[in-house]
Design a protein around this motif. Structure first.
Motif, mmCIF file in Angstrom:
data_model
loop_
_atom_site.group_PDB
_atom_site.id
_atom_site.type_symbol
_atom_site.label_atom_id
_atom_site.label_comp_id
_atom_site.label_asym_id
_atom_site.label_seq_id
_atom_site.Cartn_x
_atom_site.Cartn_y
_atom_site.Cartn_z
ATOM 1 N N THR A 190 0.188 -39.869 9.590
ATOM 2 C CA THR A 190 1.108 -40.009 8.450
ATOM 3 C C THR A 190 2.204 -38.939 8.447
ATOM 4 O O THR A 190 2.940 -38.820 7.464
ATOM 5 C CB THR A 190 0.341 -39.920 7.119
ATOM 6 O OG1 THR A 190 -0.193 -38.590 6.975
ATOM 7 C CG2 THR A 190 -0.784 -40.941 7.052
ATOM 8 N N ILE A 191 2.318 -38.193 9.509
ATOM 9 C CA ILE A 191 3.296 -37.099 9.543
ATOM 10 C C ILE A 191 4.715 -37.605 9.279
ATOM 11 O O ILE A 191 5.460 -37.002 8.502
ATOM 12 C CB ILE A 191 3.205 -36.309 10.862
ATOM 13 C CG1 ILE A 191 1.937 -35.438 10.865
ATOM 14 C CG2 ILE A 191 4.443 -35.451 11.085
ATOM 15 C CD1 ILE A 191 1.673 -34.692 12.147
ATOM 16 N N LEU A 192 5.095 -38.694 9.882
ATOM 17 C CA LEU A 192 6.444 -39.216 9.678
ATOM 18 C C LEU A 192 6.692 -39.573 8.211
ATOM 19 O O LEU A 192 7.756 -39.275 7.656
ATOM 20 C CB LEU A 192 6.704 -40.423 10.577
ATOM 21 C CG LEU A 192 8.119 -40.977 10.545
ATOM 22 C CD1 LEU A 192 9.155 -39.908 10.915
ATOM 23 C CD2 LEU A 192 8.236 -42.163 11.493
ATOM 24 N N ASP A 193 5.700 -40.178 7.561
ATOM 25 C CA ASP A 193 5.825 -40.515 6.141
ATOM 26 C C ASP A 193 5.964 -39.247 5.291
ATOM 27 O O ASP A 193 6.744 -39.215 4.333
ATOM 28 C CB ASP A 193 4.617 -41.322 5.659
ATOM 29 C CG ASP A 193 4.541 -42.703 6.291
ATOM 30 O OD1 ASP A 193 5.610 -43.287 6.542
ATOM 31 O OD2 ASP A 193 3.421 -43.176 6.533
ATOM 32 N N ARG A 194 5.225 -38.212 5.642
ATOM 33 C CA ARG A 194 5.321 -36.945 4.906
ATOM 34 C C ARG A 194 6.682 -36.298 5.125
ATOM 35 O O ARG A 194 7.283 -35.772 4.188
ATOM 36 C CB ARG A 194 4.192 -36.004 5.317
ATOM 37 C CG ARG A 194 2.848 -36.448 4.746
ATOM 38 C CD ARG A 194 1.752 -35.490 5.098
ATOM 39 N NE ARG A 194 1.188 -35.852 6.389
ATOM 40 C CZ ARG A 194 0.432 -35.052 7.133
ATOM 41 N NH1 ARG A 194 0.171 -33.825 6.755
ATOM 42 N NH2 ARG A 194 -0.063 -35.476 8.269
ATOM 43 N N ILE A 195 7.183 -36.369 6.352
ATOM 44 C CA ILE A 195 8.525 -35.834 6.635
ATOM 45 C C ILE A 195 9.555 -36.579 5.790
ATOM 46 O O ILE A 195 10.479 -35.965 5.239
ATOM 47 C CB ILE A 195 8.858 -35.936 8.136
ATOM 48 C CG1 ILE A 195 8.042 -34.910 8.927
ATOM 49 C CG2 ILE A 195 10.351 -35.729 8.381
ATOM 50 C CD1 ILE A 195 8.151 -35.057 10.432
#
Length: 126
Positions: free
Chosen positions: A78-83
Motif C-alpha cells: 500500500t506504499i503508493l496509496d500512502r504516498i
C-alpha cells in the motif's frame, strides 16, 4: 524494548489520556495489554503517535489519518496509496503557502506605498 503506561505516553506526547483512548477506538492505536489489562505502549507506538501529531499539524483530517493507518497495517503493498495521501496533503499545504505569500506581498507593498510619504528607510519597513 521500553514499555510505557498510558499516563507516560500522555505526558510525553502532550495528548490527554481520553484522546489516546479515542485514537485506540478509531483504530489508530493498538497498544498491548499487560496481565492486569492495562495498556502498554512501546517506542514504535510513540513514533506512530508522533506521526499522527505531525499529520494533524499539516491539517490532515483524522479520517484521512485513519485511512492512512489502515493502509499502513496492510503492509508495503500500500506504499503508493500512502504516498498519494501524503502528496494530496502536500498539495493542500502548497496552495495555503501560496495564499500566505500573496498576503505577505500585499502587506509589503502597502508598507512601501506608505513609506513614500515618510522620510523613512525602506529597510526598516521590510
Amino acid at each position: 524494548m521500553k514499555k510505557y503506561k498510558i499516563s507516560e505516553i500522555a505526558k510525553i506526547t502532550e495528548l490527554s489520556i481520553p484522546t489516546l483512548r479515542y485514537y485506540e477506538e478509531l483504530g489508530l492505536l493498538h497498544p498491548n495489554r499487560n496481565s492486569a489489562n492495562y495498556r502498554i505502549f512501546t517506542n514504535d507506538d510513540l513514533r506512530w503517535i508522533e506521526f499522527i501529531n505531525r499529520a494533524k499539524a499539516t491539517g490532515m483530517s483524522l479520517s484521512k489519518i485513519v485511512d492512512y493507518s489502515k493502509l499502513r497495517e496492510k503492509g508495503d503493498s500500500t506504499i503508493l496509496d500512502r504516498i498519494n495521501i501524503l502528496a494530496e496533503q502536500e498539495t493542500i499545504l502548497q496552495i495555503e503557502l501560496e495564499k500566505i505569500q500573496q498576503h505577505i506581498n500585499f502587506l509589503q507593498n502597502k508598507k512601501q506605498y506608505y513609506a513614500k510619504f515618510l522620510d523613512y528607510p525602506k529597510t526598516k519597513l521590510l
